[in-house]
Design a protein around this motif. Sequence first.
Motif, PDB file in Angstrom:
ATOM      1  N   LYS A 221     -20.880  21.388 -36.997  1.00 24.67           N
ATOM      2  CA  LYS A 221     -21.954  20.596 -36.669  1.00 24.67           C
ATOM      3  C   LYS A 221     -23.023  19.976 -37.894  1.00 24.67           C
ATOM      4  O   LYS A 221     -23.625  18.896 -37.723  1.00 24.67           O
ATOM      5  CB  LYS A 221     -23.177  21.646 -35.960  1.00 24.67           C
ATOM      6  N   LEU A 222     -22.727  20.491 -38.844  1.00 27.51           N
ATOM      7  CA  LEU A 222     -23.861  20.164 -40.000  1.00 27.51           C
ATOM      8  C   LEU A 222     -22.606  19.541 -41.245  1.00 27.51           C
ATOM      9  O   LEU A 222     -23.428  19.089 -42.105  1.00 27.51           O
ATOM     10  CB  LEU A 222     -24.439  21.527 -40.595  1.00 27.51           C
ATOM     11  N   GLY A 223     -21.561  19.662 -40.967  1.00 21.07           N
ATOM     12  CA  GLY A 223     -20.457  18.984 -41.999  1.00 21.07           C
ATOM     13  C   GLY A 223     -20.406  17.382 -41.956  1.00 21.07           C
ATOM     14  O   GLY A 223     -21.222  16.889 -40.974  1.00 21.07           O
ATOM     15  N   VAL A 275     -29.079  18.950 -46.280  1.00 18.03           N
ATOM     16  CA  VAL A 275     -28.164  20.149 -46.096  1.00 18.03           C
ATOM     17  C   VAL A 275     -27.081  20.145 -47.223  1.00 18.03           C
ATOM     18  O   VAL A 275     -26.972  19.332 -47.767  1.00 18.03           O
ATOM     19  CB  VAL A 275     -27.313  19.672 -44.956  1.00 18.03           C
ATOM     20  N   ARG A 276     -27.058  21.548 -47.678  1.00 14.52           N
ATOM     21  CA  ARG A 276     -26.183  21.872 -48.920  1.00 14.52           C
ATOM     22  C   ARG A 276     -24.851  21.808 -48.377  1.00 14.52           C
ATOM     23  O   ARG A 276     -24.392  22.583 -47.353  1.00 14.52           O
ATOM     24  CB  ARG A 276     -26.503  23.157 -49.250  1.00 14.52           C
ATOM     25  N   ARG A 277     -24.064  21.043 -48.851  1.00 21.76           N
ATOM     26  CA  ARG A 277     -22.622  20.842 -48.661  1.00 21.76           C
ATOM     27  C   ARG A 277     -21.636  21.206 -49.841  1.00 21.76           C
ATOM     28  O   ARG A 277     -22.087  21.019 -50.892  1.00 21.76           O
ATOM     29  CB  ARG A 277     -22.434  19.507 -47.890  1.00 21.76           C
ATOM     30  N   MET A 278     -20.305  21.229 -49.467  1.00 21.76           N
ATOM     31  CA  MET A 278     -19.533  21.347 -50.363  1.00 21.76           C
ATOM     32  C   MET A 278     -18.411  20.162 -50.280  1.00 21.76           C
ATOM     33  O   MET A 278     -17.967  19.936 -49.470  1.00 21.76           O
ATOM     34  CB  MET A 278     -18.474  22.596 -50.234  1.00 21.76           C
ATOM     35  N   TYR A 279     -18.560  19.187 -51.418  1.00 23.85           N
ATOM     36  CA  TYR A 279     -18.287  17.914 -51.547  1.00 23.85           C
ATOM     37  C   TYR A 279     -16.758  18.087 -52.004  1.00 23.85           C
ATOM     38  O   TYR A 279     -16.619  18.407 -53.116  1.00 23.85           O
ATOM     39  CB  TYR A 279     -18.955  16.943 -52.197  1.00 23.85           C
ATOM     40  N   VAL A 297     -22.179  24.461 -46.358  1.00 16.97           N
ATOM     41  CA  VAL A 297     -21.871  25.777 -46.881  1.00 16.97           C
ATOM     42  C   VAL A 297     -22.341  26.752 -46.033  1.00 16.97           C
ATOM     43  O   VAL A 297     -21.778  27.862 -45.748  1.00 16.97           O
ATOM     44  CB  VAL A 297     -22.832  25.956 -48.294  1.00 16.97           C
ATOM     45  N   ASP A 298     -23.506  26.722 -45.344  1.00 14.08           N
ATOM     46  CA  ASP A 298     -23.906  27.724 -44.308  1.00 14.08           C
ATOM     47  C   ASP A 298     -22.741  27.952 -43.318  1.00 14.08           C
ATOM     48  O   ASP A 298     -22.660  29.056 -42.944  1.00 14.08           O
ATOM     49  CB  ASP A 298     -25.135  27.190 -43.781  1.00 14.08           C
ATOM     50  N   GLU A 299     -22.196  26.864 -42.818  1.00 10.13           N
ATOM     51  CA  GLU A 299     -21.301  26.908 -41.789  1.00 10.13           C
ATOM     52  C   GLU A 299     -19.988  27.653 -42.204  1.00 10.13           C
ATOM     53  O   GLU A 299     -19.240  28.356 -41.617  1.00 10.13           O
ATOM     54  CB  GLU A 299     -21.076  25.558 -41.178  1.00 10.13           C
ATOM     55  N   VAL A 300     -19.611  27.343 -43.507  1.00 13.96           N
ATOM     56  CA  VAL A 300     -18.422  27.922 -44.101  1.00 13.96           C
ATOM     57  C   VAL A 300     -18.784  29.209 -44.114  1.00 13.96           C
ATOM     58  O   VAL A 300     -17.888  29.855 -43.749  1.00 13.96           O
ATOM     59  CB  VAL A 300     -18.300  27.381 -45.562  1.00 13.96           C
ATOM     60  N   LEU A 301     -19.894  29.582 -44.541  1.00 15.60           N
ATOM     61  CA  LEU A 301     -20.101  31.096 -44.950  1.00 15.60           C
ATOM     62  C   LEU A 301     -20.432  31.907 -43.748  1.00 15.60           C
ATOM     63  O   LEU A 301     -20.853  33.085 -43.859  1.00 15.60           O
ATOM     64  CB  LEU A 301     -21.159  31.179 -46.048  1.00 15.60           C
ATOM     65  N   GLU A 302     -20.864  31.277 -42.758  1.00 13.50           N
ATOM     66  CA  GLU A 302     -21.117  31.941 -41.248  1.00 13.50           C
ATOM     67  C   GLU A 302     -20.629  32.867 -41.019  1.00 13.50           C
ATOM     68  O   GLU A 302     -21.115  34.174 -40.644  1.00 13.50           O
ATOM     69  CB  GLU A 302     -21.415  30.779 -40.183  1.00 13.50           C
ATOM     70  N   PRO A 303     -19.098  33.073 -40.745  1.00 13.17           N
ATOM     71  CA  PRO A 303     -18.252  34.346 -40.399  1.00 13.17           C
ATOM     72  C   PRO A 303     -18.433  35.345 -41.668  1.00 13.17           C
ATOM     73  O   PRO A 303     -18.381  36.432 -41.362  1.00 13.17           O
ATOM     74  CB  PRO A 303     -17.019  33.596 -40.271  1.00 13.17           C
ATOM     75  N   TRP A 304     -18.701  34.864 -42.690  1.00 15.42           N
ATOM     76  CA  TRP A 304     -18.533  35.883 -43.803  1.00 15.42           C
ATOM     77  C   TRP A 304     -20.013  36.504 -43.831  1.00 15.42           C
ATOM     78  O   TRP A 304     -20.072  37.650 -44.030  1.00 15.42           O
ATOM     79  CB  TRP A 304     -18.570  35.132 -45.152  1.00 15.42           C
TER      80      TRP A 304
END
Length: 524
Positions: A221-223, A275-279, A297-304
């Motif tokens: 959603k935020l990517g 939004v903080r992203r990993m480019y 980054v928040d969505e990538v780390l959400e499961p973690w």
Amino acid sequence: MARQTLSLRRRLRKTLRAAGAGVTRYVGNHPLVAGMTGTLVALAMAGLTLLTLGMGRADALDHARQTSQNLVSIISSDLERNVEIYDLSLQSIVDGARDEAALALPPEVRREVLFDRATTAAYLGGAYVIGPNGEVLASQNDDVHAAVRFADRDYFLAHQRSRSVGLYFSHPFHSRLRDGKLSIGLTRRIDGADGAFAGVALLAIRIEYFQHLLDRIDTGKLGSVFVVMDDGTLLARKPFSARDIGSSIAKSPTFELMSARDAGTYEAVSAMDGVRRMYTYARVPGTPLIAAVAPAVDEVLEPWWHRSRIAGVLTLTFGAVVVMVSWLLAFALRDKLRAQAALMRLAATDPLTGLGNRRVLDNRLDEEWRRARRSGQPLSVLFIDIDHFKHFNDAYGHASGDEALTTVAECISAVVRRSVDVVVRYGGEEFAVVLPETSAEGALSVAEKIRRKVQGRHVVQSHGEGVTVTVSVGCATGVPAAGERALDLLAAADRQLYAAKAGGRNRVSSGQGMAPSMAHDPSA
């Protein structure tokens, strides 16, 4: 062999049991060790959990980075392949346009000669031959408009100025032949027979092609995923925003990092939405295009984060339980040790006088006897008895008798002050003193001081006058020799005590002589 193995196993089990028992005894004697051990275990659990969570976070970011690289590779390959196909079509158009005879053919035949089937691909807005003055000389779709000119387009001016431009990617423009549809142009220069500028071969690619390519990419959603030109001109972006297409992001800090290298990965906060992203990005070979995939980054780390919260709560709970139980055990062991120490003190202490009892005398006398035997130093013992104590009790009562015992104990303790000396209530009205490393003369001096101090104290008042008590003291000194026992020295002191009593009481008697009584001496 079997018997040896069985014996070895038995010895091993005994050793392990002994070690376990040793650890249990150590912990039992050092209660704080239990609490500290539990705390250290809890901290180790927390540290291990943090280490595992840190590794999990790194793995999540690495997985997202690898996935992004794969997606960038897919986008880049698609763009590279299609551009290569479009460039072959352009070169074919350029070759056909150089032939003046081809341009003179009827429109239907001319289209067949100049434009191949690749120019009919989806998302192509048209294929054109632009003349040296910007007019449309030929069109794949036969949409030639004599009044329309393209001499002001960036691609036209670039080819007009230089023969070495090669394949040119234009900036997004609104088509003048297709109702203002947003497109970019892929162009090549057409030279005349004399090498002069003769026009431009143009393939107009609808901007929807890039958007359709990105719509297939799922970045959450935020990517974000986008295609941008190397000068910062944005061609397509997901999430889509019509006002952003064709705008420049050249001054964005994220693009500055991106334009410095051919490929790479970094984390940054987007200037567009914060939004903080990993480019993860890569330049498309043979083009001025850059493809980038940027999951949040928040969505990538959400499961973690979800796993971390569960692991953190469990670790905190278990750790708190371990610490609490460990310290409860430690406090219980401490209270047990205190209770045991108190019981041992009670068992070794005379409740009336606070002095050690007969058990203390037996243990300490034996210890000091062995020590004196090793060192060769003299050991002295005093036996003290309150004179006429039964008569005192009968005359003044048992309470006064207890006070007399307490007074004598205080006097003895006030004189015998060395930490190595031992003062005990032997039983009834008798007291014993052990004086390590003390000669006969020294023991006699101590005994005389005790006698005088007791004589100088008033115990009770009777008819307005103070009543005193006196003591008789027997001294014995010896250097332990082979075959002798500590009880022999104690018995010698007891004999001297009887000698003092027989000599008239209120006096000191030692193995080396009798000290005269000063009970009735006014100068005393």
